[in-house]
Design an enzyme around this catalytic site. Structure first.
Site, PDB file in Angstrom:
ATOM      1  N   SER A   1       0.377  -0.662  -0.156  1.00  9.60           N
ATOM      2  CA  SER A   1       0.237   0.144   0.072  1.00  9.60           C
ATOM      3  C   SER A   1       0.993   0.937  -0.233  1.00  9.60           C
ATOM      4  O   SER A   1       1.914   1.391  -1.128  1.00  9.60           O
ATOM      5  CB  SER A   1      -0.805   0.021   0.843  1.00  9.60           C
ATOM      6  OG  SER A   1      -2.068   0.862   1.113  1.00  9.60           O
TER       7      SER A   1
ATOM      8  N   ASP B   1      -6.332   2.205  -2.717  1.00 12.66           N
ATOM      9  CA  ASP B   1      -8.031   2.317  -1.901  1.00 12.66           C
ATOM     10  C   ASP B   1      -7.775   3.512  -0.398  1.00 12.66           C
ATOM     11  O   ASP B   1      -8.614   4.024   0.434  1.00 12.66           O
ATOM     12  CB  ASP B   1      -7.739   1.119  -0.520  1.00 12.66           C
ATOM     13  CG  ASP B   1      -5.696   0.502   0.278  1.00 12.66           C
ATOM     14  OD1 ASP B   1      -5.644   2.123   0.052  1.00 12.66           O
ATOM     15  OD2 ASP B   1      -6.002  -0.728   1.069  1.00 12.66           O
TER      16      ASP B   1
ATOM     17  N   ASN C   1      -7.106   9.269   6.673  1.00 14.80           N
ATOM     18  CA  ASN C   1      -6.080   9.340   5.814  1.00 14.80           C
ATOM     19  C   ASN C   1      -6.693   8.974   4.583  1.00 14.80           C
ATOM     20  O   ASN C   1      -5.896   8.706   3.421  1.00 14.80           O
ATOM     21  CB  ASN C   1      -4.979   7.951   6.237  1.00 14.80           C
ATOM     22  CG  ASN C   1      -5.694   6.564   6.367  1.00 14.80           C
ATOM     23  OD1 ASN C   1      -6.408   6.404   5.583  1.00 14.80           O
ATOM     24  ND2 ASN C   1      -5.136   5.928   7.314  1.00 14.80           N
TER      25      ASN C   1
ATOM     26  N   ARG D   1       0.551   5.684  18.935  1.00 16.01           N
ATOM     27  CA  ARG D   1       0.179   4.906  19.800  1.00 16.01           C
ATOM     28  C   ARG D   1       1.028   3.508  18.411  1.00 16.01           C
ATOM     29  O   ARG D   1       1.939   4.660  17.558  1.00 16.01           O
ATOM     30  CB  ARG D   1      -1.385   3.876  18.440  1.00 16.01           C
ATOM     31  CG  ARG D   1      -1.464   4.639  17.241  1.00 16.01           C
ATOM     32  CD  ARG D   1      -2.951   4.366  16.931  1.00 16.01           C
ATOM     33  NE  ARG D   1      -3.117   2.894  16.132  1.00 16.01           N
ATOM     34  CZ  ARG D   1      -2.156   2.942  14.501  1.00 16.01           C
ATOM     35  NH1 ARG D   1      -1.722   4.053  14.105  1.00 16.01           N
ATOM     36  NH2 ARG D   1      -2.437   1.345  14.128  1.00 16.01           N
TER      37      ARG D   1
ATOM     38  N   ARG E   1       3.894   6.247  16.371  1.00 17.23           N
ATOM     39  CA  ARG E   1       2.576   6.919  15.631  1.00 17.23           C
ATOM     40  C   ARG E   1       2.322   8.323  16.554  1.00 17.23           C
ATOM     41  O   ARG E   1       1.841   7.818  17.963  1.00 17.23           O
ATOM     42  CB  ARG E   1       1.623   7.059  14.196  1.00 17.23           C
ATOM     43  CG  ARG E   1       1.745   6.307  13.660  1.00 17.23           C
ATOM     44  CD  ARG E   1       1.010   6.496  12.755  1.00 17.23           C
ATOM     45  NE  ARG E   1       1.110   4.982  11.172  1.00 17.23           N
ATOM     46  CZ  ARG E   1       2.175   5.053  10.583  1.00 17.23           C
ATOM     47  NH1 ARG E   1       2.836   6.284  10.570  1.00 17.23           N
ATOM     48  NH2 ARG E   1       2.351   3.958   9.202  1.00 17.23           N
TER      49      ARG E   1
HETATM   50  C1  G16 Z   1      -3.512   0.525   7.098  1.00 15.10           C
HETATM   51  C2  G16 Z   1      -4.279   0.654   7.314  1.00 15.10           C
HETATM   52  C3  G16 Z   1      -5.642   1.120   7.238  1.00 15.10           C
HETATM   53  C4  G16 Z   1      -4.580   2.120   8.826  1.00 15.10           C
HETATM   54  C5  G16 Z   1      -3.459   2.249   7.602  1.00 15.10           C
HETATM   55  C6  G16 Z   1      -2.092   2.342   8.973  1.00 15.10           C
HETATM   56  O1  G16 Z   1      -3.798   1.527   5.470  1.00 15.10           O
HETATM   57  O2  G16 Z   1      -5.693  -0.585   5.787  1.00 15.10           O
HETATM   58  O3  G16 Z   1      -6.640   1.058   7.850  1.00 15.10           O
HETATM   59  O4  G16 Z   1      -4.894   3.362   8.876  1.00 15.10           O
HETATM   60  O5  G16 Z   1      -2.362   0.640   7.468  1.00 15.10           O
HETATM   61  O6  G16 Z   1      -2.156   1.910   9.700  1.00 15.10           O
HETATM   62  P1  G16 Z   1      -0.977   2.138  10.825  1.00 15.10           P
HETATM   63  O7  G16 Z   1      -0.888   3.778  11.485  1.00 15.10           O
HETATM   64  O8  G16 Z   1      -0.883   0.864  11.365  1.00 15.10           O
HETATM   65  O9  G16 Z   1      -0.068   1.873  10.282  1.00 15.10           O
HETATM   66  P2  G16 Z   1      -2.775   1.083   4.305  1.00 15.10           P
HETATM   67  O10 G16 Z   1      -3.583   1.555   3.069  1.00 15.10           O
HETATM   68  O11 G16 Z   1      -1.299   1.130   3.880  1.00 15.10           O
HETATM   69  O12 G16 Z   1      -3.214  -0.330   3.646  1.00 15.10           O
END
Ligand code: G16
Length: 550
Positions: A69, A288, A381, A504, A513
């Protein structure tokens, strides 16, 4: 019968994909995600797990997406998709981690046997799995490891090639609902384009078209896919100017562009020459997530993120439900702790819709949104969608309209249920939703932006020795561990008007973060870096201390 007796070639195949020593894997916010060169064994084993999941569900088709992603090009990842196109059930996430971490083949087989026993899986059942990948250079080799895992347990499998993540989710749902009353569509990219384009045409029919939209594709899979979609929908209906579409140059993916870059840095992507009052949007690396933005006449940048999209969608759908005379249907919204305080205030007090808050990760929001008749869920986001419950779908088809206006509202709601991806957040589908609403209102991005003014916010990443010591409670809004850290954060926040901050561990990157918002830009930045400093000093910070102000 053990799995090794049933599938004698599994042992030999597993030996081709040994687990690297000293690496601990975790199925995180969106599956496994890390440096691609550490993923071979994980992906092989995820193939075995996908087959078991399919057998457990009587041979229903399971999806596997190989993508990282928004992460940089050298990373990759994998996530499993359940039969209705939703994220893998949570109890199975734990199995995925256990399988990935088994240090030897013997222990791997033991874990597999335990999963089979715990779930009473009948190995004679068929297994069906489809998979796809994004444009990362590491994709083909990882797909081969996946196919090896699937073949080792004799699963039927099909490679769908390069797709956006939401396209794979769509195809999985189509495959599992074919020939049933819930049939979701043609299980192919072509079917996806046609379904979305037909619904979009119905919704904008007869309306004045907006000016072209510049779409930054993060140099990822969104570029070829949105081009394919543009061909199907036709320029007369939707004018798109595709930028950051270089999927060939090594390292270009998500580099200084894409939805995450724009959201975090609060300025336009590189490779796009922004003009005052032009219309701009960015997708992320697997398409996405979606954010919009524009530059005003004073060349000031304005971001319209997932919170703004949620507000726009909730407002439009709520009005449509009323116009359609669907009494008793509740429209609700779901956010996370990252939602800007002003957006929560707007939803609650101006739109007067209920707002729930969940942990980060669309899988959490999705489940919460299912509790409403119409559930609008977006992370700040830009990751989200709108879910229509079976109750609403029934009401839409049962309601007999008494006036042409009511008939039109019902037809438009029906088209929305086709156009909005019901499986997962989808940048292309969300982009169409925004374009439909702006077309109906004939709004510029600046007019959309008038709904409310964001409180200044800031995100800071802190690299620490072990991010797993950070555990959150209260939907990520507070820390339970490390002990004492929350009191320090509370102490820092108390000094700022309208201040809010939380910390978190990321589920997709090896960082912690820090989020902060406050009444002014200066205070917000100061709070963010104060809290980041507290984390760095008290929880094993590595490298440079985050220090913009202090
Ligand atoms: C993924 C999740 C999202 C989340 C993001 C960031 O997004 O599908 O729901 O907000 O990671 O997560 P974290 O802060 O835990 O790194 P993506 O678009 O990277 O698949």
């Amino acid at each position: 019968m053990t799995v090794a007796t049933r599938y004698p070639s599994l042992v030999e195949a597993a030996e081709r994909h040994p687990k690297p020593a000293d690496v601990t894997y975790a199925y995180g916010t969106a599956g496994f995600r890390m440096k691609a060169n550490l993923l071979d064994s994980v992906i092989f084993r995820a193939g075995v797990l996908a087959a078991l999941r399919s057998k457990k569900l009587d041979g229903k088709t399971i999806g596997v997406m190989i993508t990282a992603s928004h992460n940089p090009a050298q990373d990759n990842g994998i996530k499993l998709v359940d039969p209705m196109g939703e994220m893998l059930e949570q109890t199975w996430e734990a199995y995925a981690s256990q399988l990935a971490n088994a240090p030897t083949i013997e222990e791997l087989l033991a874990v597999v046997d335990r999963v089979i026993a715990a779930n009473k899986i009948d190995l004679s059942k068929p297994a069906n799995v489809v998979y796809a990948r994004d444009t990362r250079p590491s994709g083909p080799a990882l797909v081969a490891a996946l196919a090896d895992g699937l073949s080792a347990v004799q699963a039927q499998h099909r490679d769908e090639g390069i797709l956006t993540t939401p396209q794979l989710h769509y195809i999985v749902r189509c495959l599992n609902t074919q020939g049933t009353p819930e049939a979701y569509g043609e299980p192919s990219a072509a079917g996806y384009y046609k379904k979305l384009a037909d619904a979009y045409h119905k919704l904008v029919n007869g309306k004045t078209r907006l000016s072209p939209l510049h779409v930054d594709c993060a140099n990822g899979v969104g570029a070829p896919k949105i081009r394919e979609f543009a061909q199907v929908v036709g320029e007369a209906a939707l004018a798109l100017i595709v930028t950051n579409d270089d999927t060939e140059t090594e390292g270009s993916l998500n580099y200084q562009c894409g939805a995450d870059y724009v959201k975090v840095n609060q300025h336009g992507p590189h490779g796009v020459e922004m003009q005052p009052n032009g219309r701009y949007a960015s997708l992320d690396g697997d398409a996405d997530r979606l954010v919009y933005y524009y530059m005003d006449n004073d060349r000031v940048f304005h971001l319209l993120d997932g919170d703004k999209i949620a507000g726009l969608a909730a407002m439009f759908i709520k009005d449509l439900v009323t116009a359609a005379g669907l009494e008793g249907i509740n429209v609700g919204t779901v956010q996370t702790a990252y939602a800007n305080g002003s957006s929560t205030n707007y939803l609650t007090n101006i739109l007067q819709v209920p707002v729930s808050c969940t942990q980060t990760g669309v899988k959490h929001l999705h489940h919460e949104a299912e509790k409403y008749d119409v559930g609008v869920y977006f992370e700040a986001n830009g990751h989200g969608t709108v879910l229509f419950s079976p109750v609403v779908l029934q009401a839409i088809s049962d309601t007999v309209s008494r006036t042409p206006a009511q008939a039109l509202a019902i037809a438009q709601l029906r088209a929305l249920t086709d156009m909005i991806n019901q499986t997962v957040g989808d940048a292309i589908s969300d982009l169409l939703l925004v374009e439909v609403i702006l077309t109906h209102k004939q709004w510029t991005l600046s007019q959309w932006d008038q709904a409310y003014t964001d409180l200044p916010s800031r995100l800071v990443r802190v690299v620490v020795k072990d991010r797993n010591i950070f555990r959150t409670i209260n939907a990520d809004r507070q820390l339970e561990s490390p002990a004492g850290m929350q009191a320090l954060i509370d102490g820092a926040v108390a000094k700022f008007a309208n201040g809010r901050s939380f910390v978190r561990p990321s589920g997709t990157e090896d960082v912690v973060r820090v989020y902060a918002e406050a009444a002014t830009r200066h205070e917000c930045d100061e709070l963010a870096f104060r809290v980041a400093g507290l984390v760095f000093d008290n929880a094993g910070g590595l490298g440079d201390r985050p220090a913009e102000f202090l």
